[in-house]
Enzyme design. Structure first.
Site, PDB file in Angstrom:
ATOM      1  N   ASN A 134      48.673  42.586  41.902  1.00  0.00           N
ATOM      2  CA  ASN A 134      50.128  42.804  41.998  1.00  0.00           C
ATOM      3  C   ASN A 134      50.942  42.020  40.965  1.00  0.00           C
ATOM      4  O   ASN A 134      52.015  42.456  40.561  1.00  0.00           O
ATOM      5  CB  ASN A 134      50.644  42.590  43.424  1.00  0.00           C
ATOM      6  CG  ASN A 134      50.450  41.201  43.941  1.00  0.00           C
ATOM      7  OD1 ASN A 134      49.596  40.453  43.446  1.00  0.00           O
ATOM      8  ND2 ASN A 134      51.225  40.831  44.936  1.00  0.00           N
ATOM      9  N   GLU A 231      45.248  31.965  48.814  1.00  0.00           N
ATOM     10  CA  GLU A 231      46.642  32.430  48.770  1.00  0.00           C
ATOM     11  C   GLU A 231      46.627  33.857  49.289  1.00  0.00           C
ATOM     12  O   GLU A 231      46.258  34.778  48.552  1.00  0.00           O
ATOM     13  CB  GLU A 231      47.165  32.395  47.332  1.00  0.00           C
ATOM     14  CG  GLU A 231      47.252  31.008  46.721  1.00  0.00           C
ATOM     15  CD  GLU A 231      48.430  30.210  47.240  1.00  0.00           C
ATOM     16  OE1 GLU A 231      49.302  30.790  47.915  1.00  0.00           O
ATOM     17  OE2 GLU A 231      48.463  29.004  46.981  1.00  0.00           O
ATOM     18  N   CYS A 265      53.491  39.372  47.940  1.00  0.00           N
ATOM     19  CA  CYS A 265      53.103  38.626  49.149  1.00  0.00           C
ATOM     20  C   CYS A 265      54.343  38.043  49.824  1.00  0.00           C
ATOM     21  O   CYS A 265      54.399  37.963  51.042  1.00  0.00           O
ATOM     22  CB  CYS A 265      52.086  37.549  48.804  1.00  0.00           C
ATOM     23  SG  CYS A 265      52.566  36.543  47.409  1.00  0.00           S
TER      24      CYS A 265
HETATM   25  P1  NAP Z   1      42.352  42.292  47.837  1.00  0.00           P
HETATM   26  O1  NAP Z   1      41.903  43.674  48.061  1.00  0.00           O
HETATM   27  O2  NAP Z   1      42.002  41.254  48.815  1.00  0.00           O
HETATM   28  O3  NAP Z   1      41.770  41.878  46.402  1.00  0.00           O
HETATM   29  C1  NAP Z   1      42.032  40.626  45.820  1.00  0.00           C
HETATM   30  C2  NAP Z   1      40.879  40.258  44.928  1.00  0.00           C
HETATM   31  O4  NAP Z   1      39.742  39.959  45.740  1.00  0.00           O
HETATM   32  C3  NAP Z   1      40.428  41.388  44.001  1.00  0.00           C
HETATM   33  O5  NAP Z   1      40.017  40.838  42.788  1.00  0.00           O
HETATM   34  C4  NAP Z   1      39.257  41.981  44.761  1.00  0.00           C
HETATM   35  O6  NAP Z   1      38.377  42.672  43.934  1.00  0.00           O
HETATM   36  C5  NAP Z   1      38.631  40.731  45.308  1.00  0.00           C
HETATM   37  N1  NAP Z   1      37.758  40.905  46.460  1.00  0.00           N
HETATM   38  C6  NAP Z   1      37.990  41.591  47.585  1.00  0.00           C
HETATM   39  N2  NAP Z   1      36.953  41.453  48.450  1.00  0.00           N
HETATM   40  C7  NAP Z   1      36.050  40.648  47.850  1.00  0.00           C
HETATM   41  C8  NAP Z   1      34.762  40.140  48.205  1.00  0.00           C
HETATM   42  N3  NAP Z   1      34.186  40.401  49.375  1.00  0.00           N
HETATM   43  N4  NAP Z   1      34.116  39.355  47.315  1.00  0.00           N
HETATM   44  C9  NAP Z   1      34.668  39.069  46.139  1.00  0.00           C
HETATM   45  N5  NAP Z   1      35.876  39.515  45.735  1.00  0.00           N
HETATM   46  C10 NAP Z   1      36.560  40.295  46.578  1.00  0.00           C
HETATM   47  O7  NAP Z   1      43.905  42.189  47.655  1.00  0.00           O
HETATM   48  P2  NAP Z   1      44.830  43.073  46.713  1.00  0.00           P
HETATM   49  O8  NAP Z   1      45.046  44.364  47.377  1.00  0.00           O
HETATM   50  O9  NAP Z   1      44.336  43.069  45.310  1.00  0.00           O
HETATM   51  O10 NAP Z   1      46.171  42.190  46.719  1.00  0.00           O
HETATM   52  C11 NAP Z   1      47.113  42.276  47.682  1.00  0.00           C
HETATM   53  C12 NAP Z   1      47.010  41.126  48.655  1.00  0.00           C
HETATM   54  O11 NAP Z   1      47.144  39.881  47.976  1.00  0.00           O
HETATM   55  C13 NAP Z   1      48.155  41.158  49.650  1.00  0.00           C
HETATM   56  O12 NAP Z   1      47.676  40.815  50.932  1.00  0.00           O
HETATM   57  C14 NAP Z   1      49.097  40.091  49.121  1.00  0.00           C
HETATM   58  O13 NAP Z   1      49.985  39.577  50.084  1.00  0.00           O
HETATM   59  C15 NAP Z   1      48.130  39.086  48.622  1.00  0.00           C
HETATM   60  N6  NAP Z   1      48.776  38.172  47.655  1.00  0.00           N
HETATM   61  C16 NAP Z   1      48.977  36.867  48.017  1.00  0.00           C
HETATM   62  C17 NAP Z   1      49.619  35.993  47.144  1.00  0.00           C
HETATM   63  C18 NAP Z   1      49.846  34.552  47.504  1.00  0.00           C
HETATM   64  O14 NAP Z   1      50.096  33.766  46.591  1.00  0.00           O
HETATM   65  N7  NAP Z   1      49.771  34.154  48.749  1.00  0.00           N
HETATM   66  C19 NAP Z   1      50.059  36.476  45.905  1.00  0.00           C
HETATM   67  C20 NAP Z   1      49.842  37.802  45.588  1.00  0.00           C
HETATM   68  C21 NAP Z   1      49.187  38.651  46.468  1.00  0.00           C
HETATM   69  P3  NAP Z   1      38.334  44.293  43.866  1.00  0.00           P
HETATM   70  O15 NAP Z   1      39.638  44.727  43.301  1.00  0.00           O
HETATM   71  O16 NAP Z   1      37.207  44.545  42.947  1.00  0.00           O
HETATM   72  O17 NAP Z   1      38.103  44.779  45.263  1.00  0.00           O
END
Ligand code: NAP
Length: 463
Positions: A134, A231, A265
């Site tokens: 994002n 995060e 987020c």
């Molecule tokens: P996501 O699906 O959890 O993916 C995040 C990262 O994790 C991606 O690089 C993904 O790779 C990887 N990943 C997922 N499952 C994994 C596993 N089992 N092993 C290793 N890597 C894994 O999240 P998203 O859809 O990209 O992002 C949105 C989320 O991020 C929302 O919940 C948002 O609130 C949160 N966020 C939080 C913050 C904060 O600072 N708190 C900031 C921004 C976003 P792949 O793409 O290859 O699946």
């Protein structure tokens, strides 16, 4: 998963990138470890030069960097430029402040016999960072600027839908003069990530993403007894008290929920409005959202971008349907839909009661939940009725009241009279299911260092 660029404005797949081979992963680990041995010995001034170069390059080439953001995840070009500038500001910040933030600290001791004690902060080694799509540059800058400045080296696993953004960060750091291997992007699959986490040379893991990914990666880090920071998602409250400046508050609410197409987020996901101003707020909010314009994210008149992918739009639709099935009322705002692309018309959800699963979910897109609160206490109660604890805001003209309410909201960040201040010199992070640890400022740079005690003791001191 396949690493691929698909333009969310057209839903057209542009390019597919092959996964890293196991041999490439091993080489990256070897190189990051070797690079760490020399990088840890470089001076803060040398590291600062590299960070400053990275900031300068991002600013010099802001248009080309920003276009990759818009191409791969669909954000408005103006927002992409703001993200590139913010990333540059993070590199600036650590170029200027890393040495001061990690300066040795003398400890006041009770008696001279305890010695002259100080804490020094030493880098841990190779870190793994797993990042979401994002904010493809900002999220990476939040880790690599502080951690490289501290003397660590970093391997990146970026989200599979932003491979060109990931490669751009790789090129950026090489051009900035970082030694070979000290930062490397990998198109790794989950199994390879598990092996990297388990590798003895990897000393820490920083993940930003969903709760699901966080839980899996944190448990693997836990099994390997490695420090990690998480995060994760949020469902930030946007509390409106009766003494708020309503016109400006509504403007911030529309912005707070719809910037980055609502995929933030810290988006203002739950608007909690006290009874006496609820109806006026809702009417003005509906009108404000109705003035948004969906369209080409490169067109400066567009104010609501497509979602990052058609899959994201479909999932969001299912979440809204489930919320309605569980008793919520959904009002779709009838904006003109472009002919193609991962667009999603904004939805306002009301009558979401506590048994509704929507109360425990993050809606990652332009879906706003509105709650009617009896009074200030009730607003705080609703704000805290969530498993998340990331950010939040409270709108009031009374500063003391704003401070009081802010203290009662159980999150890592609260903003009075603003949806969220995302800046290079303010910390970021949450509590509860939004994760643990902090990024940015001194808190972030100290997450992956050894806070080592060194005590100079008089050899004749008594035990
Ligand atoms: P996501 O699906 O959890 O993916 C995040 C990262 O994790 C991606 O690089 C993904 O790779 C990887 N990943 C997922 N499952 C994994 C596993 N089992 N092993 C290793 N890597 C894994 O999240 P998203 O859809 O990209 O992002 C949105 C989320 O991020 C929302 O919940 C948002 O609130 C949160 N966020 C939080 C913050 C904060 O600072 N708190 C900031 C921004 C976003 P792949 O793409 O290859 O699946």
């Amino acid at each position: 998963m396949a690493y691929a660029t698909t333009n969310p404005f057209t839903n057209e797949q542009i390019e597919v990138f092959p996964n890293s081979t196991d041999a490439e992963v091993q080489t990256a680990l070897d190189m990051a470890h070797v690079a760490f041995r020399s990088w840890r010995e470089t001076s803060f001034a040398e590291r600062a030069t590299v960070m400053q170069n990275a900031a300068d390059i991002l600013r010099r080439d802001i248009d080309s960097y920003s276009k990759i953001l818009t191409l791969e995840m669909g954000k408005l070009f103006g927002e992409a430029k703001a993200e590139t500038e913010l990333s540059a500001a993070i590199f600036d910040y650590y170029a200027k402040n890393a040495e001061r933030l990690l300066a040795p600290e003398e400890l006041p001791v009770a008696t001279p016999a305890e010695g002259r004690a100080k804490i020094i902060h030493q880098p841990l080694g190779v870190l793994l960072t797993v990042e979401p799509w994002n904010f493809p540059f900002y999220q990476v800058a939040r880790i690599i600027a502080p951690q490289l400045s501290a003397g660590n080296t970093v391997l990146l696993k970026h989200a599979s839908n932003v491979p060109q953004c990931a490669a751009a960060m790789d090129r950026l750091m090489i051009e900035a003069g970082l030694p070979n291997g000290a930062f490397r992007n990998l198109y790794a699959d989950y199994k390879q990530i598990s092996r990297i986490i388990a590798d003895h040379r990897v000393r820490g893991i920083a993940l930003t993403g969903s709760e699901g990914a966080g839980a899996r990666v944190a448990s693997e880090a836990g099994s390997a007894l490695k420090k990690c920071t998480m995060e994760l998602g949020g469902a930030d409250a946007f509390i409106v008290l009766e003494d708020a400046d309503l016109e400006k508050t509504v403007k911030w609410a529309v912005f707070g929920r719809h910037w980055n197409a609502g995929q933030v987020c810290v988006s203002s996901k739950r608007m909690i409005v006290v009874d006496s101003v609820y109806d006026v707020f809702l009417a003005q909010y509906r009108e404000g959202v109705g003035r948004l314009k969906m369209g080409d994210p490169m067109d400066p008149t567009t104010t609501l971008a497509p979602l990052s992918s058609q899959g994201a739009a479909d999932n969001l639709r299912e979440q809204v349907e489930a919320a309605v099935k569980a008793g919520a009322k959904a009002e779709e705002i009838p904006l003109d839909l472009p002919n193609a692309g991962a667009f999603f018309r904004p939805v306002i959800l009301t009558e979401v009661d506590e048994s509704n699963p929507a109360m425990r979910e993050e809606f990652f897109g332009p879906v706003s939940m509105l709650f009617r609160a009896k009074n200030e206490d009730d607003a705080v109660r609703i704000a805290n009725a969530t498993p998340y604890g990331l950010g939040g805001s409270v709108f009031t003209r009374d500063e003391a009241r704003g401070k009081r309410v802010a203290q009662r909201i159980e999150t890592g960040m609260v903003f009075v009279n603003h949806p969220t201040m995302v800046k290079a010199d303010l910390p970021f992070g949450g509590v509860l299911r939004s994760g643990f640890g902090r990024e940015l400022v001194g808190l972030g740079i100290k997450e992956f260092v050894n806070h080592k005690l060194i005590d100079f003791v008089d050899i004749d001191a008594q035990f």
